[in-house]
Scaffold this motif. Structure first.
Motif, PDB file in Angstrom:
ATOM      1  N   GLY A   1      39.326 141.705 -46.588  1.00  0.00           N
ATOM      2  CA  GLY A   1      39.569 141.856 -45.156  1.00  0.00           C
ATOM      3  C   GLY A   1      39.290 143.263 -44.659  1.00  0.00           C
ATOM      4  N   GLY A   2      39.543 143.474 -43.394  1.00  0.00           N
ATOM      5  CA  GLY A   2      39.348 144.796 -42.804  1.00  0.00           C
ATOM      6  C   GLY A   2      37.888 145.158 -42.610  1.00  0.00           C
ATOM      7  N   GLN A   3      37.607 146.458 -42.639  1.00  0.00           N
ATOM      8  CA  GLN A   3      36.260 146.942 -42.395  1.00  0.00           C
ATOM      9  C   GLN A   3      35.311 146.689 -43.558  1.00  0.00           C
ATOM     10  OE1 GLN A   3      36.635 151.072 -41.324  1.00  0.00           O
ATOM     11  NE2 GLN A   3      37.121 150.601 -39.193  1.00  0.00           N
ATOM     12  N   SER A   4      35.836 146.245 -44.678  1.00  0.00           N
ATOM     13  CA  SER A   4      34.976 145.958 -45.823  1.00  0.00           C
ATOM     14  C   SER A   4      34.165 144.677 -45.635  1.00  0.00           C
ATOM     15  CB  SER A   4      35.813 145.836 -47.104  1.00  0.00           C
ATOM     16  OG  SER A   4      36.430 147.070 -47.419  1.00  0.00           O
ATOM     17  N   VAL A   5      34.488 143.896 -44.618  1.00  0.00           N
ATOM     18  CA  VAL A   5      33.780 142.639 -44.384  1.00  0.00           C
ATOM     19  C   VAL A   5      32.500 142.915 -43.604  1.00  0.00           C
ATOM     20  CG1 VAL A   5      33.938 140.328 -43.416  1.00  0.00           C
ATOM     21  CG2 VAL A   5      35.989 141.434 -44.317  1.00  0.00           C
ATOM     22  N   PRO A   6      31.323 142.616 -44.176  1.00  0.00           N
ATOM     23  CA  PRO A   6      30.070 142.823 -43.439  1.00  0.00           C
ATOM     24  C   PRO A   6      29.962 141.857 -42.265  1.00  0.00           C
ATOM     25  CG  PRO A   6      29.691 142.550 -45.819  1.00  0.00           C
ATOM     26  CD  PRO A   6      31.100 142.139 -45.544  1.00  0.00           C
ATOM     27  N   PRO A   7      29.272 142.244 -41.205  1.00  0.00           N
ATOM     28  CA  PRO A   7      29.060 141.313 -40.089  1.00  0.00           C
ATOM     29  C   PRO A   7      28.103 140.207 -40.503  1.00  0.00           C
ATOM     30  CG  PRO A   7      27.797 143.324 -39.766  1.00  0.00           C
ATOM     31  CD  PRO A   7      28.650 143.560 -40.975  1.00  0.00           C
ATOM     32  N   ALA A   8      28.192 139.071 -39.846  1.00  0.00           N
ATOM     33  CA  ALA A   8      27.307 137.937 -40.156  1.00  0.00           C
ATOM     34  C   ALA A   8      26.940 137.239 -38.865  1.00  0.00           C
ATOM     35  CB  ALA A   8      27.993 136.972 -41.116  1.00  0.00           C
ATOM     36  N   MET A   9      25.651 137.186 -38.558  1.00  0.00           N
ATOM     37  CA  MET A   9      25.188 136.541 -37.341  1.00  0.00           C
ATOM     38  C   MET A   9      24.644 135.144 -37.597  1.00  0.00           C
ATOM     39  SD  MET A   9      25.681 138.716 -34.857  1.00  0.00           S
ATOM     40  CE  MET A   9      24.615 138.154 -33.564  1.00  0.00           C
ATOM     41  N   CYS A  10      24.231 134.847 -38.833  1.00  0.00           N
ATOM     42  CA  CYS A  10      23.668 133.530 -39.136  1.00  0.00           C
ATOM     43  C   CYS A  10      24.513 132.761 -40.143  1.00  0.00           C
ATOM     44  CB  CYS A  10      22.238 133.667 -39.655  1.00  0.00           C
ATOM     45  SG  CYS A  10      22.090 134.538 -41.240  1.00  0.00           S
ATOM     46  N   TYR A  11      25.251 133.441 -41.009  1.00  0.00           N
ATOM     47  CA  TYR A  11      26.085 132.760 -42.001  1.00  0.00           C
ATOM     48  C   TYR A  11      27.261 132.085 -41.307  1.00  0.00           C
ATOM     49  CZ  TYR A  11      29.354 132.056 -45.859  1.00  0.00           C
ATOM     50  OH  TYR A  11      30.241 131.505 -46.751  1.00  0.00           O
ATOM     51  N   TYR A  12      27.538 130.844 -41.735  1.00  0.00           N
ATOM     52  CA  TYR A  12      28.633 130.064 -41.152  1.00  0.00           C
ATOM     53  C   TYR A  12      29.173 129.181 -42.257  1.00  0.00           C
ATOM     54  CZ  TYR A  12      30.930 128.462 -36.846  1.00  0.00           C
ATOM     55  OH  TYR A  12      31.830 128.225 -35.832  1.00  0.00           O
ATOM     56  N   LYS A  13      30.329 129.517 -42.777  1.00  0.00           N
ATOM     57  CA  LYS A  13      30.848 128.850 -43.968  1.00  0.00           C
ATOM     58  C   LYS A  13      30.906 127.333 -43.868  1.00  0.00           C
ATOM     59  CE  LYS A  13      34.643 129.025 -47.311  1.00  0.00           C
ATOM     60  NZ  LYS A  13      35.945 129.638 -47.647  1.00  0.00           N
ATOM     61  N   PRO A  14      31.348 126.743 -42.738  1.00  0.00           N
ATOM     62  CA  PRO A  14      31.400 125.274 -42.674  1.00  0.00           C
ATOM     63  C   PRO A  14      30.034 124.594 -42.744  1.00  0.00           C
ATOM     64  CG  PRO A  14      32.787 126.262 -40.975  1.00  0.00           C
ATOM     65  CD  PRO A  14      31.944 127.347 -41.536  1.00  0.00           C
ATOM     66  N   LEU A  15      28.939 125.346 -42.539  1.00  0.00           N
ATOM     67  CA  LEU A  15      27.603 124.758 -42.532  1.00  0.00           C
ATOM     68  C   LEU A  15      26.893 125.036 -43.848  1.00  0.00           C
ATOM     69  CD1 LEU A  15      26.451 125.774 -38.941  1.00  0.00           C
ATOM     70  CD2 LEU A  15      27.413 123.592 -39.678  1.00  0.00           C
ATOM     71  N   GLU A  16      26.446 123.997 -44.513  1.00  0.00           N
ATOM     72  CA  GLU A  16      25.728 124.157 -45.770  1.00  0.00           C
ATOM     73  C   GLU A  16      24.368 124.806 -45.520  1.00  0.00           C
ATOM     74  OE1 GLU A  16      25.424 120.343 -47.575  1.00  0.00           O
ATOM     75  OE2 GLU A  16      27.594 120.008 -47.670  1.00  0.00           O
ATOM     76  N   THR A  17      23.929 125.622 -46.480  1.00  0.00           N
ATOM     77  CA  THR A  17      22.634 126.325 -46.478  1.00  0.00           C
ATOM     78  C   THR A  17      22.514 127.358 -45.364  1.00  0.00           C
ATOM     79  OG1 THR A  17      21.389 124.759 -45.094  1.00  0.00           O
ATOM     80  CG2 THR A  17      21.533 124.278 -47.455  1.00  0.00           C
ATOM     81  N   SER A  18      23.615 127.726 -44.715  1.00  0.00           N
ATOM     82  CA  SER A  18      23.521 128.758 -43.687  1.00  0.00           C
ATOM     83  C   SER A  18      23.432 130.133 -44.350  1.00  0.00           C
ATOM     84  CB  SER A  18      24.733 128.717 -42.757  1.00  0.00           C
ATOM     85  OG  SER A  18      25.919 129.075 -43.452  1.00  0.00           O
ATOM     86  N   GLY A  19      22.938 131.097 -43.600  1.00  0.00           N
ATOM     87  CA  GLY A  19      22.854 132.467 -44.091  1.00  0.00           C
ATOM     88  C   GLY A  19      21.454 132.840 -44.554  1.00  0.00           C
TER      89      GLY A  19
END
Length: 339
Positions: free
Chosen positions: A33-51
């Motif tokens: 958690g916190g600032q160690s989490v990189p931003p993600a604009m395309c990754y989406y955990k509920p969606l398979e093959t995202s990212g």
């Protein structure tokens, strides 16, 4: 009796966490958690093959593993790179990572219009947050921005291709939630765009979820366009009786009026349970909903400002000019005694 799976230890920005094998660096960072989490604009955990498309989650791996401590020669996409035992990763502590993130942000903004003042996504936009942290004041490109006319791709959804960053989330959610997908990415390279098949409209019962997964203002709700700025509304949890979905949603209220309805999302703005079009677009009457209470928005945006709770250092002042301000600790010590 099954053997216990050995967990891998990974260190991100000096913070250690144990995760199961097969976990991506991004998911391991989310456990910290916190600032160690990189931003993600395309990754989406509920969606398979995202990212793997936007490259905003690039990180530096300074140590590959205990077995092979050599650093990885290039920055890696944290959403697509699995952890190894003993791996050490740098995110906010890496100058290379921050410099690369600035470059990626600049690329994402090359064709993106500066229309935040009229965009319905303003105030809850991931690209807004990213550009605030890593964007440049001016653009270095000399080419003309590519432009598109906004179009209706169904009775409920407005597509503004000018704002699209081609994260493909909407395509994936249509693939995985609907029986027949009717839109996708056409053409290639800098000509690529999101569009529907000829003479088709997005009308599936769950197609409204493409609005929730869009990280920018490319796909917006036609039933609530320009109705209100998001920071003027108050989100509340509510449920309704629905035979298509769970009926669990978030109502964005302005007074007693429902401005829009969205699915419930976690702290990373990912949908917890998909909702149907009936709940999203048609149930705008408060009588149809059972309001549970205020919805706390975890994302660092204007919608996460404190709407309901008193600040921690807040002192309640009694309506009496001669009375003293008393804190909650003072009230607890005095019990039920009224001053």
């Amino acid at each position: 009796m099954s053997e216990e799976v050995k967990k891998f230890k990974i260190t991100i920005d000096g913070q250690e966490v144990e995760v199961l094998p097969g976990t991506s660096i991004l998911e391991a960072a989310r456990q910290i958690g916190g600032q160690s989490v990189p931003p993600a604009m395309c990754y989406y955990k509920p969606l398979e093959t995202s990212g793997g498309r936007c490259r905003t989650c690039l990180v530096e791996v300074s140590k590959g593993s205990d077995a092979d401590p050599r650093p990885m020669p290039k920055l890696v996409a944290s959403c697509r790179t699995n952890v190894m035992d003993g791996m050490e990763v740098k995110n906010v502590t890496s100058e290379k990572t921050q410099e690369a993130r600035k470059g990626v942000t600049e690329f994402l903004l090359i064709n993106h219009p500066l229309d935040c003042p009229i965009c319905d996504q303003a105030g809850e936009c991931h690209l807004q947050d990213l550009s605030y942290e890593h964007g440049l004041e001016t653009t270095r490109t000399e080419f003309t921005r590519r432009t598109f006319e906004p179009e209706d791709i169904g009775p409920y959804i407005k597509l503004n291709m000018n704002r699209c960053i081609l994260c493909a989330r909407c395509v994936l959610v249509a693939n995985q939630l609907t029986e027949e997908r009717e839109h996708g990415i056409l053409f290639r390279g800098d000509h690529a765009e999101i569009s529907t098949y000829l003479n088709k409209a997005l009308e599936n019962d769950f197609i409204g979820n493409v609005i929730d997964v869009c990280p920018v203002g490319a796909l917006t709700d036609r039933t609530s366009r320009f109705a209100s700025r998001v920071w003027f509304t108050k989100p509340v949890n509510a449920t309704c009786s629905c035979d298509k979905c769970s009926g669990k949603a978030v109502l964005w209220m302005k007074g007693d009026e429902i401005i829009r309805v969205t699915a419930r999302k976690d702290q990373y703005d990912e949908v917890e349970e998909w909702i149907c079009n009936d709940c999203r677009f048609h149930k705008k009457d408060l009588k149809l909903w059972n309001v549970e209470g205020p919805r706390h928005i975890d994302r660092h945006s204007v919608i996460s400002l404190n709407h309901y709770e008193k600040p921690k250092e807040y002192f309640r002042q009694i309506d009496n000019p001669d009375a003293k301000e008393i804190s909650e600790s003072d009230e607890n010590q005095k019990g039920d005694k009224i001053i």
